[in-house]
Design a protein around this motif. Sequence first.
Motif, PDB file in Angstrom:
ATOM      1  N   HIS A   1       6.833  -5.365 -34.544  1.00 38.36           N
ATOM      2  CA  HIS A   1       7.094  -6.606 -33.811  1.00 38.36           C
ATOM      3  C   HIS A   1       5.869  -7.514 -33.809  1.00 38.36           C
ATOM      4  O   HIS A   1       6.009  -8.743 -33.776  1.00 38.36           O
ATOM      5  N   ASP A   2       4.690  -6.941 -33.828  1.00 35.24           N
ATOM      6  CA  ASP A   2       3.480  -7.759 -33.893  1.00 35.24           C
ATOM      7  C   ASP A   2       3.354  -8.428 -35.252  1.00 35.24           C
ATOM      8  O   ASP A   2       3.155  -9.635 -35.344  1.00 35.24           O
ATOM      9  N   CYS A   3       3.491  -7.634 -36.308  1.00 34.09           N
ATOM     10  CA  CYS A   3       3.255  -8.157 -37.661  1.00 34.09           C
ATOM     11  C   CYS A   3       4.282  -9.192 -38.096  1.00 34.09           C
ATOM     12  O   CYS A   3       3.970 -10.082 -38.885  1.00 34.09           O
ATOM     13  N   PHE A   4       5.512  -9.101 -37.591  1.00 31.83           N
ATOM     14  CA  PHE A   4       6.559 -10.024 -38.020  1.00 31.83           C
ATOM     15  C   PHE A   4       6.537 -11.349 -37.263  1.00 31.83           C
ATOM     16  O   PHE A   4       7.323 -12.246 -37.546  1.00 31.83           O
ATOM     17  N   VAL A   5       5.649 -11.468 -36.285  1.00 31.14           N
ATOM     18  CA  VAL A   5       5.474 -12.745 -35.584  1.00 31.14           C
ATOM     19  C   VAL A   5       3.994 -13.136 -35.673  1.00 31.14           C
ATOM     20  O   VAL A   5       3.139 -12.452 -35.129  1.00 31.14           O
ATOM     21  N   ARG A   6       3.691 -14.179 -36.394  1.00 32.47           N
ATOM     22  CA  ARG A   6       2.311 -14.658 -36.574  1.00 32.47           C
ATOM     23  C   ARG A   6       1.404 -13.680 -37.322  1.00 32.47           C
ATOM     24  O   ARG A   6       0.189 -13.831 -37.327  1.00 32.47           O
ATOM     25  N   GLY A   7       1.977 -12.657 -37.926  1.00 29.25           N
ATOM     26  CA  GLY A   7       1.158 -11.699 -38.655  1.00 29.25           C
ATOM     27  C   GLY A   7       0.568 -10.637 -37.736  1.00 29.25           C
ATOM     28  O   GLY A   7       0.737 -10.665 -36.522  1.00 29.25           O
ATOM     29  N   CYS A   8      -0.144  -9.689 -38.327  1.00 35.20           N
ATOM     30  CA  CYS A   8      -0.701  -8.554 -37.577  1.00 35.20           C
ATOM     31  C   CYS A   8      -1.980  -8.985 -36.862  1.00 35.20           C
ATOM     32  O   CYS A   8      -3.101  -8.668 -37.298  1.00 35.20           O
ATOM     33  N   ASP A   9      -1.805  -9.706 -35.763  1.00 34.27           N
ATOM     34  CA  ASP A   9      -2.955 -10.294 -35.066  1.00 34.27           C
ATOM     35  C   ASP A   9      -3.046  -9.868 -33.604  1.00 34.27           C
ATOM     36  O   ASP A   9      -3.820 -10.429 -32.829  1.00 34.27           O
ATOM     37  N   GLY A  10      -2.238  -8.885 -33.203  1.00 35.17           N
ATOM     38  CA  GLY A  10      -2.282  -8.416 -31.827  1.00 35.17           C
ATOM     39  C   GLY A  10      -1.706  -9.383 -30.817  1.00 35.17           C
ATOM     40  O   GLY A  10      -1.887  -9.189 -29.610  1.00 35.17           O
ATOM     41  N   SER A  11      -0.972 -10.400 -31.274  1.00 35.71           N
ATOM     42  CA  SER A  11      -0.451 -11.403 -30.333  1.00 35.71           C
ATOM     43  C   SER A  11       0.638 -10.840 -29.428  1.00 35.71           C
ATOM     44  O   SER A  11       0.888 -11.369 -28.347  1.00 35.71           O
ATOM     45  N   VAL A  12       1.284  -9.754 -29.849  1.00 40.97           N
ATOM     46  CA  VAL A  12       2.321  -9.143 -29.024  1.00 40.97           C
ATOM     47  C   VAL A  12       1.740  -8.453 -27.793  1.00 40.97           C
ATOM     48  O   VAL A  12       2.464  -8.135 -26.846  1.00 40.97           O
ATOM     49  N   LEU A  13       0.424  -8.258 -27.785  1.00 37.12           N
ATOM     50  CA  LEU A  13      -0.237  -7.564 -26.677  1.00 37.12           C
ATOM     51  C   LEU A  13      -0.629  -8.492 -25.533  1.00 37.12           C
ATOM     52  O   LEU A  13      -0.965  -8.035 -24.440  1.00 37.12           O
ATOM     53  N   ILE A  14      -0.593  -9.785 -25.774  1.00 35.53           N
ATOM     54  CA  ILE A  14      -1.100 -10.765 -24.811  1.00 35.53           C
ATOM     55  C   ILE A  14      -0.133 -10.960 -23.637  1.00 35.53           C
ATOM     56  O   ILE A  14       1.076 -11.068 -23.829  1.00 35.53           O
ATOM     57  N   ASN A  15      -0.671 -11.008 -22.438  1.00 29.85           N
ATOM     58  CA  ASN A  15       0.140 -11.245 -21.242  1.00 29.85           C
ATOM     59  C   ASN A  15       0.499 -12.725 -21.098  1.00 29.85           C
ATOM     60  O   ASN A  15      -0.258 -13.601 -21.526  1.00 29.85           O
ATOM     61  N   SER A  16       1.635 -12.968 -20.458  1.00 23.52           N
ATOM     62  CA  SER A  16       2.019 -14.343 -20.125  1.00 23.52           C
ATOM     63  C   SER A  16       1.114 -14.874 -19.012  1.00 23.52           C
ATOM     64  O   SER A  16       0.523 -14.106 -18.241  1.00 23.52           O
ATOM     65  N   THR A  17       1.020 -16.188 -18.926  1.00 21.61           N
ATOM     66  CA  THR A  17       0.288 -16.847 -17.843  1.00 21.61           C
ATOM     67  C   THR A  17       1.220 -17.864 -17.188  1.00 21.61           C
ATOM     68  O   THR A  17       2.356 -18.065 -17.641  1.00 21.61           O
ATOM     69  N   ARG A  18       0.743 -18.523 -16.167  1.00 23.38           N
ATOM     70  CA  ARG A  18       1.567 -19.537 -15.510  1.00 23.38           C
ATOM     71  C   ARG A  18       1.916 -20.678 -16.460  1.00 23.38           C
ATOM     72  O   ARG A  18       2.944 -21.340 -16.306  1.00 23.38           O
ATOM     73  N   LYS A  19       1.064 -20.907 -17.433  1.00 19.34           N
ATOM     74  CA  LYS A  19       1.273 -22.021 -18.362  1.00 19.34           C
ATOM     75  C   LYS A  19       1.930 -21.611 -19.677  1.00 19.34           C
ATOM     76  O   LYS A  19       2.312 -22.472 -20.468  1.00 19.34           O
ATOM     77  N   ASN A  20       2.048 -20.308 -19.919  1.00 18.41           N
ATOM     78  CA  ASN A  20       2.582 -19.877 -21.210  1.00 18.41           C
ATOM     79  C   ASN A  20       3.309 -18.545 -21.094  1.00 18.41           C
ATOM     80  O   ASN A  20       2.792 -17.583 -20.530  1.00 18.41           O
ATOM     81  N   GLN A  21       4.523 -18.514 -21.635  1.00 20.97           N
ATOM     82  CA  GLN A  21       5.253 -17.253 -21.710  1.00 20.97           C
ATOM     83  C   GLN A  21       4.963 -16.630 -23.074  1.00 20.97           C
ATOM     84  O   GLN A  21       5.261 -17.213 -24.116  1.00 20.97           O
ATOM     85  N   ALA A  22       4.383 -15.451 -23.067  1.00 19.79           N
ATOM     86  CA  ALA A  22       3.902 -14.814 -24.300  1.00 19.79           C
ATOM     87  C   ALA A  22       4.989 -13.984 -24.977  1.00 19.79           C
ATOM     88  O   ALA A  22       6.047 -13.707 -24.407  1.00 19.79           O
ATOM     89  N   GLU A  23       4.700 -13.557 -26.204  1.00 20.61           N
ATOM     90  CA  GLU A  23       5.647 -12.805 -27.023  1.00 20.61           C
ATOM     91  C   GLU A  23       6.248 -11.607 -26.304  1.00 20.61           C
ATOM     92  O   GLU A  23       7.449 -11.342 -26.401  1.00 20.61           O
ATOM     93  N   LYS A  24       5.422 -10.853 -25.597  1.00 21.42           N
ATOM     94  CA  LYS A  24       5.923  -9.621 -24.987  1.00 21.42           C
ATOM     95  C   LYS A  24       7.005  -9.882 -23.947  1.00 21.42           C
ATOM     96  O   LYS A  24       7.755  -8.967 -23.597  1.00 21.42           O
TER      97      LYS A  24
END
Length: 325
Positions: free
Chosen positions: A68-91
């Motif tokens: 799931h990480d690699c198929f969105v924006r490449g293998c960059d660990g973006s699936v691990l990032i938490n959402s914030t009040r200003k942004n809903q993250a991949e996870k």
Amino acid sequence: MAIQKHIALLLQFLLVALVFDVANGYPLKLGFYQKTCPRAEAIVKRTTANYIYRAPSLAAALLRMQFHDCFVRGCDGSVLINSTRKNQAEKDGIPNLSLRGFQVIDAAKTAVEAACPGVVSCADILSLVARDAIHQIKGPYWPVPLGRRDGRVSIASESFTLPAPFANITQLKAQFVSKGLSVKDLAVLSGGHTVGISHCSTIATRLYNFTGKGDTDPSLDPRYVPQLKRICFPTDKTTLLAMDPGSSKSFDEDYYSVVLKRRGLFQSDAALLNDKTTSAYVKLQAKSHGYTFFKDFQASMVKMGQIGVLTGKVGEIRKHCALIN
């Protein structure tokens, strides 16, 4: 003989890595942290082993997380990032709500940071953890070239670009080819469904209302449907199903026998029988007892692990995998 096979396999992976090196300019490479954090891979392996020993089912979850990480924006660990009040993250995107195992990545990162602060990326740790977890349950072991850097962007809506369990073969092939993966890679990586579980809600439409007329997907073995309906009711959102019944805890080729019997859990599994290349691969593994499956899976995982990687000075090395620096 075993040593010769290992050397040949390693040379094959190095050749694949070389192709990606030319494309990226900044290559991923084996032993990337040998000087800057020589214990990194051993620390990740030990941490992963501790979790998988206690909860073997996490191996499938961690493999899925890397996919799931690699198929969105490449293998960059973006699936691990938490959402914030200003942004809903991949996870927090709907396709990722069932992801689990983040605690393993966090524990490995904490242990590595204690040894080498600010050196090893979360993207590399995820790639290592997925490999080590699968090997821990007696699955294949593949070389993991390292040097990825962490992305700083994670957007929930982009998770809808992931291959879906209800995708047809045309959609699946297009998605894999767009990531630089072949049709064979599609057939091989689908074999990751040999381990793991899913929810009844994922197949409810397939069982009870496939075309909106209260019907069942005709590609599903009609003799198998009553068994599934005894387990899964139309509105069931909690019951779990093995993706490879009878063998869901063993990483083996049995998945292909299940697909060939038209008992694959997802429409995307059944779709493999609708293409000449993927169908031939399913039949080969089912009838040859997976003679080449481990070797093929190793090669495809190396390719997948290099999708859209950030290297050199692009991206960052996160201090905490869930937080952008």
